[in-house]
Scaffold this motif. Structure first.
Motif, PDB file in Angstrom:
ATOM      1  N   ILE A   1      55.123  19.928  50.894  1.00 17.20           N
ATOM      2  CA  ILE A   1      55.546  19.267  49.667  1.00 17.20           C
ATOM      3  C   ILE A   1      56.258  17.967  50.037  1.00 17.20           C
ATOM      4  CG2 ILE A   1      56.901  19.464  47.547  1.00 17.20           C
ATOM      5  CD1 ILE A   1      56.779  22.543  47.944  1.00 17.20           C
ATOM      6  N   ASN A   2      55.608  16.847  49.800  1.00 20.59           N
ATOM      7  CA  ASN A   2      56.225  15.554  50.075  1.00 20.59           C
ATOM      8  C   ASN A   2      57.292  15.251  49.028  1.00 20.59           C
ATOM      9  OD1 ASN A   2      54.856  14.471  52.432  1.00 20.59           O
ATOM     10  ND2 ASN A   2      53.009  14.384  51.169  1.00 20.59           N
ATOM     11  N   LEU A   3      58.465  14.831  49.482  1.00 23.25           N
ATOM     12  CA  LEU A   3      59.561  14.523  48.582  1.00 23.25           C
ATOM     13  C   LEU A   3      59.683  13.016  48.385  1.00 23.25           C
ATOM     14  CD1 LEU A   3      62.302  16.993  49.869  1.00 23.25           C
ATOM     15  CD2 LEU A   3      60.450  17.393  48.234  1.00 23.25           C
ATOM     16  N   PRO A   4      60.062  12.581  47.189  1.00 24.92           N
ATOM     17  CA  PRO A   4      60.267  11.146  46.951  1.00 24.92           C
ATOM     18  C   PRO A   4      61.573  10.665  47.563  1.00 24.92           C
ATOM     19  CG  PRO A   4      60.881  12.398  45.005  1.00 24.92           C
ATOM     20  CD  PRO A   4      60.315  13.404  45.990  1.00 24.92           C
ATOM     21  N   HIS A   5      61.771   9.351  47.528  1.00 24.85           N
ATOM     22  CA  HIS A   5      63.040   8.714  47.907  1.00 24.85           C
ATOM     23  C   HIS A   5      63.320   8.810  49.405  1.00 24.85           C
ATOM     24  CE1 HIS A   5      63.598   8.613  43.605  1.00 24.85           C
ATOM     25  NE2 HIS A   5      63.651   9.932  43.540  1.00 24.85           N
ATOM     26  N   ASP A   6      62.529   8.094  50.201  1.00 27.79           N
ATOM     27  CA  ASP A   6      62.803   8.000  51.633  1.00 27.79           C
ATOM     28  C   ASP A   6      64.124   7.262  51.860  1.00 27.79           C
ATOM     29  OD1 ASP A   6      60.396   9.232  52.003  1.00 27.79           O
ATOM     30  OD2 ASP A   6      59.345   7.463  52.758  1.00 27.79           O
ATOM     31  N   ASP A   7      64.735   7.539  52.993  1.00 27.19           N
ATOM     32  CA  ASP A   7      65.956   6.851  53.381  1.00 27.19           C
ATOM     33  C   ASP A   7      65.727   5.334  53.335  1.00 27.19           C
ATOM     34  OD1 ASP A   7      67.679   5.417  55.394  1.00 27.19           O
ATOM     35  OD2 ASP A   7      68.564   7.392  55.599  1.00 27.19           O
ATOM     36  N   PRO A   8      66.574   4.562  52.633  1.00 28.49           N
ATOM     37  CA  PRO A   8      66.318   3.122  52.477  1.00 28.49           C
ATOM     38  C   PRO A   8      66.487   2.313  53.753  1.00 28.49           C
ATOM     39  CG  PRO A   8      68.445   3.700  51.535  1.00 28.49           C
ATOM     40  CD  PRO A   8      67.766   5.002  51.885  1.00 28.49           C
ATOM     41  N   TYR A   9      67.203   2.835  54.736  1.00 30.35           N
ATOM     42  CA  TYR A   9      67.443   2.097  55.966  1.00 30.35           C
ATOM     43  C   TYR A   9      66.484   2.504  57.078  1.00 30.35           C
ATOM     44  CZ  TYR A   9      71.680   0.858  53.464  1.00 30.35           C
ATOM     45  OH  TYR A   9      72.557   0.414  52.519  1.00 30.35           O
ATOM     46  N   HIS A  10      66.345   3.816  57.295  1.00 35.99           N
ATOM     47  CA  HIS A  10      65.441   4.302  58.332  1.00 35.99           C
ATOM     48  C   HIS A  10      64.042   4.579  57.790  1.00 35.99           C
ATOM     49  CE1 HIS A  10      69.505   5.484  59.749  1.00 35.99           C
ATOM     50  NE2 HIS A  10      69.034   5.179  60.942  1.00 35.99           N
ATOM     51  N   GLN A  11      63.922   4.648  56.460  1.00 35.88           N
ATOM     52  CA  GLN A  11      62.680   5.050  55.799  1.00 35.88           C
ATOM     53  C   GLN A  11      62.237   6.435  56.272  1.00 35.88           C
ATOM     54  OE1 GLN A  11      59.691   1.967  55.953  1.00 35.88           O
ATOM     55  NE2 GLN A  11      61.105   0.404  55.216  1.00 35.88           N
ATOM     56  N   GLN A  12      63.216   7.290  56.546  1.00 39.02           N
ATOM     57  CA  GLN A  12      62.909   8.646  56.991  1.00 39.02           C
ATOM     58  C   GLN A  12      62.396   9.475  55.819  1.00 39.02           C
ATOM     59  OE1 GLN A  12      66.174  11.083  58.389  1.00 39.02           O
ATOM     60  NE2 GLN A  12      64.854  12.120  59.843  1.00 39.02           N
TER      61      GLN A  12
ATOM     62  N   HIS B   1      64.522  20.289  53.217  1.00 38.46           N
ATOM     63  CA  HIS B   1      65.539  19.439  53.835  1.00 38.46           C
ATOM     64  C   HIS B   1      65.655  18.172  52.997  1.00 38.46           C
ATOM     65  CE1 HIS B   1      67.331  17.538  57.752  1.00 38.46           C
ATOM     66  NE2 HIS B   1      68.226  17.699  56.795  1.00 38.46           N
ATOM     67  N   GLY B   2      66.682  18.126  52.144  1.00 35.81           N
ATOM     68  CA  GLY B   2      66.885  16.970  51.282  1.00 35.81           C
ATOM     69  C   GLY B   2      67.471  15.791  52.044  1.00 35.81           C
TER      70      GLY B   2
ATOM     71  N   LEU C   1      72.916  10.807  44.526  1.00 37.25           N
ATOM     72  CA  LEU C   1      72.776  12.159  44.002  1.00 37.25           C
ATOM     73  C   LEU C   1      71.547  12.294  43.115  1.00 37.25           C
ATOM     74  CD1 LEU C   1      73.693  15.034  43.513  1.00 37.25           C
ATOM     75  CD2 LEU C   1      75.321  14.181  41.818  1.00 37.25           C
ATOM     76  N   GLY C   2      71.276  11.293  42.282  1.00 34.73           N
ATOM     77  CA  GLY C   2      70.116  11.358  41.401  1.00 34.73           C
ATOM     78  C   GLY C   2      68.825  11.524  42.168  1.00 34.73           C
ATOM     79  N   ALA C   3      68.691  10.826  43.277  1.00 35.18           N
ATOM     80  CA  ALA C   3      67.483  10.925  44.089  1.00 35.18           C
ATOM     81  C   ALA C   3      67.358  12.297  44.730  1.00 35.18           C
ATOM     82  CB  ALA C   3      67.486   9.837  45.166  1.00 35.18           C
ATOM     83  N   ARG C   4      68.472  12.865  45.180  1.00 38.55           N
ATOM     84  CA  ARG C   4      68.423  14.185  45.812  1.00 38.55           C
ATOM     85  C   ARG C   4      68.120  15.281  44.787  1.00 38.55           C
ATOM     86  NH1 ARG C   4      73.697  14.941  48.127  1.00 38.55           N
ATOM     87  NH2 ARG C   4      74.291  13.009  47.096  1.00 38.55           N
ATOM     88  N   LEU C   5      68.632  15.131  43.576  1.00 30.89           N
ATOM     89  CA  LEU C   5      68.274  16.080  42.520  1.00 30.89           C
ATOM     90  C   LEU C   5      66.792  15.955  42.175  1.00 30.89           C
ATOM     91  CD1 LEU C   5      71.379  15.762  40.152  1.00 30.89           C
ATOM     92  CD2 LEU C   5      70.839  17.641  41.717  1.00 30.89           C
ATOM     93  N   ASP C   6      66.283  14.734  42.220  1.00 25.11           N
ATOM     94  CA  ASP C   6      64.856  14.515  41.981  1.00 25.11           C
ATOM     95  C   ASP C   6      64.028  15.191  43.071  1.00 25.11           C
ATOM     96  OD1 ASP C   6      62.619  13.542  40.667  1.00 25.11           O
ATOM     97  OD2 ASP C   6      62.691  11.589  41.646  1.00 25.11           O
ATOM     98  N   GLN C   7      64.509  15.151  44.300  1.00 31.26           N
ATOM     99  CA  GLN C   7      63.816  15.835  45.397  1.00 31.26           C
ATOM    100  C   GLN C   7      63.785  17.340  45.152  1.00 31.26           C
ATOM    101  OE1 GLN C   7      65.922  14.555  48.925  1.00 31.26           O
ATOM    102  NE2 GLN C   7      64.512  12.855  49.269  1.00 31.26           N
ATOM    103  N   ALA C   8      64.920  17.907  44.752  1.00 29.35           N
ATOM    104  CA  ALA C   8      64.982  19.348  44.493  1.00 29.35           C
ATOM    105  C   ALA C   8      64.041  19.733  43.361  1.00 29.35           C
ATOM    106  CB  ALA C   8      66.412  19.754  44.167  1.00 29.35           C
TER     107      ALA C   8
END
Length: 255
Positions: free
Chosen positions: A140-151, A173-174, A181-188
């Motif tokens: 399951i691919n999650l949205p919102h990659d890390d903006p600095y590392h693009q992880q 793994h969020g 927080l909004g992005a992490r809730l979107d991932q969940a």
């Protein structure tokens, strides 16, 4: 905001140069965004007798082994009570060789998908290990990659067959709080929606990176809205850090 060209004080220029250095010094992490893989799996379960009584309960453990280091210590921990009672183990920050070794030494089946390549050059992803057969799995691919590392971040869903009863377990793994927080809730919620209706009983477990104030409460509220119980309620802090204990990891269940 508009940008005004003026003579800046030396301290301002120094601060700008330091920030630029920090941003340009963040290595970009290669990611595995293909929904199909890479995928690794294996089965090291011992041959079971034909008549095995179904268990009265199922124990799920979530375990983030930082950068898949200290595998020997992890095997010892997972081989000792109370973790040795685990029917299913959700793991994060793993690479394929480490997952394969743990599954082999514990006598379990496993499925593993990497999400990205870590700074040390090893793969970085999630796994599900089980004492029961794994009959299906999904990345399951999650949205919102890390903006600095693009992880990139993912969830790994595995359907476990417990004497004819399917149980779906997702290792998650969020992202870190850097995405908000909004992005992490979107991932969940992405994980929840991806498995909606896929099995009568489901467990979502892993590292939700709920270190910032209010994030754990909001995460629990989101899962509750989707009919999940916070199975790990009361566990408390799950990791030690330089700023003290943090409640980063949770287990949610329904059905």
């Amino acid at each position: 905001q508009s940008l005004r060209c003026e003579k800046a004080r030396p301290a301002v220029w120094l601060g700008a140069l330091l920030m630029l250095g920090l941003l340009t010094g963040c290595p970009i992490m290669a990611s595995y965004s293909d929904a199909e893989g890479p995928r690794y799996s294996g089965d090291y379960r011992p041959v079971q007798p034909t008549a095995v009584e179904p268990p009265s309960s199922v124990t799920v453990v979530t375990y983030n082994l930082a950068f898949a280091e200290q595998v020997t210590e992890a095997v010892a921990s997972l081989s000792s009570p109370p973790l040795s009672n685990a029917d299913v183990i959700a793991m994060q920050e793993m690479d394929a060789p480490s997952v394969e070794r743990i599954a082999r030494e514990l006598g379990m089946s496993y499925v593993y998908y990497p999400a990205s390549v870590a700074k040390d050059g090893d793969d970085f992803g999630n796994a599900v290990l089980s004492r029961w057969p794994i009959t299906a799995d999904q990345k399951i691919n999650l949205p919102h990659d890390d903006p600095y590392h693009q992880q990139h971040r993912i969830g790994v869903a595995a359907t476990v067959d417990i004497q004819g009863t399917p149980l779906q377990v997702v290792s998650v793994h969020g992202a870190t709080p850097i995405v908000g927080l909004g992005a992490r809730l979107d991932q969940a919620e992405t994980v929840i929606q991806a498995i909606e209706g896929a099995a009568p009983s489901q467990v979502i477990a892993g590292d939700f990176n709920t270190s910032d104030p209010g994030s754990l409460t909001q995460t629990v509220k989101l899962f509750s809205q989707w009919g999940f119980q916070w199975a790990s309620e009361g566990v408390g802090d799950t990791v030690d850090s330089v700023i003290g204990g943090l409640p980063l990891d949770s287990v949610f269940a329904r059905g």
